[in-house]
Design an enzyme around this catalytic site. Structure first.
Site, short mmCIF file in Angstrom:
data_model
loop_
_atom_site.label_atom_id
_atom_site.label_comp_id
_atom_site.label_asym_id
_atom_site.label_seq_id
_atom_site.Cartn_x
_atom_site.Cartn_y
_atom_site.Cartn_z
N GLY A 93 7.34 0.07 -9.46
CA GLY A 93 6.29 -0.76 -9.29
C GLY A 93 6.11 -1.69 -9.63
N TYR B 107 -6.22 4.60 -1.06
CA TYR B 107 -6.21 3.90 -1.92
C TYR B 107 -7.41 2.37 -1.37
CZ TYR B 107 -1.87 5.91 -3.13
OH TYR B 107 -0.32 6.82 -2.73
N ARG C 181 8.92 -0.07 -3.13
CA ARG C 181 8.02 -0.98 -2.21
C ARG C 181 8.97 -1.78 -2.25
NH1 ARG C 181 2.81 -0.08 -1.87
NH2 ARG C 181 2.75 0.77 -4.61
N CYS D 118 -10.11 11.53 14.15
CA CYS D 118 -11.06 12.13 14.44
C CYS D 118 -11.78 12.14 12.49
CB CYS D 118 -11.48 13.45 14.73
SG CYS D 118 -10.42 13.47 16.56
C1 LIG Z 1 6.90 6.11 -7.42
C2 LIG Z 1 8.35 5.67 -8.36
C3 LIG Z 1 8.76 4.67 -8.25
C4 LIG Z 1 8.78 3.34 -7.67
O1 LIG Z 1 7.66 2.87 -7.47
P1 LIG Z 1 7.20 1.71 -6.64
O2 LIG Z 1 6.12 0.86 -6.81
O3 LIG Z 1 7.39 2.12 -5.06
O4 LIG Z 1 8.57 0.52 -7.08
C5 LIG Z 1 9.71 4.60 -9.13
N1 LIG Z 1 10.06 5.45 -10.00
C6 LIG Z 1 8.84 6.70 -10.40
C7 LIG Z 1 9.44 7.91 -11.85
C8 LIG Z 1 8.22 6.56 -9.28
O5 LIG Z 1 7.52 7.83 -9.14
#
Ligand SMILES: *Cc1c(COP(=O)(O)O)cnc(C)c1O
Length: 432
Positions: A247, A333, A292, A360
């Protein structure tokens, strides 16, 4: 520029040291570019920070749903990264890359019996069970095979990371995980410990995505460790691993803050150590699962501009030859992106427009309020930055648009195809 692999030279946008207009000419558009050196650099930043602040046991896992194809699993294998997978499909691709599945963690909130069997058949390292149903299903399959399966439990720590609603996953009412607040987490631990063919390894949480925020990971660590201490006292079980999820935020636009991964890992480590001291725990093996932040700014998408529509007094549009099928994130989003005129970097940008796709669907927008040169038009190359995460992996064939290829860049002068462009034939491949 928003990332150090983006530069302009003689009016031409360069990415990972290479001329984007030449790449567009060579491979056609739309085109996904991925900077291999940047991906490796990020893996090493995570690995070194983990070693420095948590010691040898801790490990970062690449959350492969962020961008999933054979070559990236080879890179993860070479970089000695663990991985997260979320489906039999991701497992299949990882196996194709020769990735050793014993280093893989299997997530998702609804693994089918077929997924569970396929993962075990191929020697998955650890399941991350979302709920009690999954613990039961894993136990049944492990019993059938006469094996002991490692498993950890995804819990919801009850933290709202204040990012987009759709990507906040750590709140009590989330569809993911088993809540601590309601007492269901206690029950699932007790239940799991009673299973004969499961070795409970620890706990997992993931509070959301594109999080920059203050102390979200620190708070999650404290909640998880407090829970671990509680289970030790109540059930005599101490978690060997705690996974704090992924995250970490990345910069999509200039206004986004810089996020220093190493510094953040250091802060989380301090919080972990403080919580362990407070609750009388040894520091467990810490995992995190960045997706990410490993691949996003390693990516760029190139398009060719087409129709420019000026609606005097209202709005201007620049259409490109891709759109929501290769990048659905604005539609999903309202995500921010930086769009650049790749062949006109020296021109003044005084034309405000929406960069839109060719589908479209009026929601088929890449970005609104983009500033482009007023000369922008047909055959110009438009680059969208930071598309390495959740673009290719979320891509569709809506309007029967073939998916773009992924071209990898490395060493400032090498380029090679890692995923081929889909053909028109592919558009009817499964039709009988
Ligand atoms: C999507 C996800 C991640 C990765 O999240 P990022 O925002 O891409 O770093 C890590 N762990 C779990 C369980 C996820 O669902």
């Amino acid at each position: 520029m928003i990332c150090d692999n983006i530069t302009a030279k003689d009016g031409i946008l360069h990415f990972a040291g290479q001329n984007t207009v030449e790449l567009a000419k060579k491979y056609g558009t739309p085109l996904y570019l991925l900077d291999e050196d940047k991906i490796r650099e990020k893996c090493r930043i995570y690995k070194n920070a983990f070693k420095k602040y948590f010691g040898d046991n801790a490990k970062p896992l690449y959350a492969s749903k962020a961008n999933c194809f054979k070559r990236i699993y080879e890179i993860m294998r070479e970089e000695n990264m663990g991985i997260d997978v979320v489906s039999s499909g991701e497992i299949y691709v990882a196996l194709k890359a020769g990735y050793d599945l014993s280093n893989a963690y299997f997530h998702s909130n609804n693994k089918t019996d077929e997924d569970i069997a396929y993962a075990m058949e191929n020697g998955i390292g650890c399941f991350v069970a979302d709920n009690i149903e999954e613990v039961k299903a894993v136990e049944a399959e492990a019993a059938r095979r006469g094996i002991t399966q490692r498993l950890s439990l995804r819990l919801t720590p009850g933290i709202d990371p204040h990012t987009y609603e759709a990507i906040a996953t750590g709140k009590v009412d989330s569809k993911f995980g088993t809540p601590i607040e309601t007492g269901q987490a206690d029950e699932i631990v007790e239940f799991t410990l009673k299973q004969e063919h499961i070795l409970l390894e620890g706990y997992h949480c993931h509070v959301g995505s594109q999080v920059f925020g203050e102390d979200i990971f620190e708070r999650a660590a404290e909640v998880m460790l407090e829970f671990s201490a509680k289970m030790r006292d109540k059930l005599g079980f101490t978690a060997k691993t705690i996974d704090l999820g992924g995250g970490y935020g990345v910069r999509y636009v200039e206004e986004d803050p810089e996020f220093d991964i190493e510094e953040k890992v250091g802060q989380v480590a301090e919080a972990v150590k403080a919580a362990c001291a407070k609750f009388g725990l040894e520091v467990p093996e810490i995992h995190m699962e960045p997706g990410r932040s490993i691949v996003a700014d390693a990516g760029m998408t190139l398009y060719t501009a087409g129709t420019v529509k000026i609606i005097p007094g209202y709005k201007n549009y620049v259409s490109v030859d891709g759109g929501m099928p290769d990048n659905p994130r604005f539609a999903l989003y309202g995500s921010s992106y930086t769009c650049l005129p790749a062949n006109k970097m020296d021109e003044k940008r005084d034309f405000e427009c929406s960069v839109v796709g060719r589908c479209c669907e009026s929601g088929d927008i890449i970005q609104e309020h983009v500033m482009m040169p007023s000369s922008i038009g047909r055959y110009d190359i438009i680059a969208v930055c930071t598309t390495g995460a959740y673009n290719y992996s979320m891509a569709s064939n809506y309007n029967k648009l073939p998916r773009p290829p992924i071209v990898m860049l490395r060493g400032g002068n090498e380029d090679y195809v890692a995923v081929k462009r889909e053909t028109l034939e592919d558009m009817a491949r499964n039709d009988v």
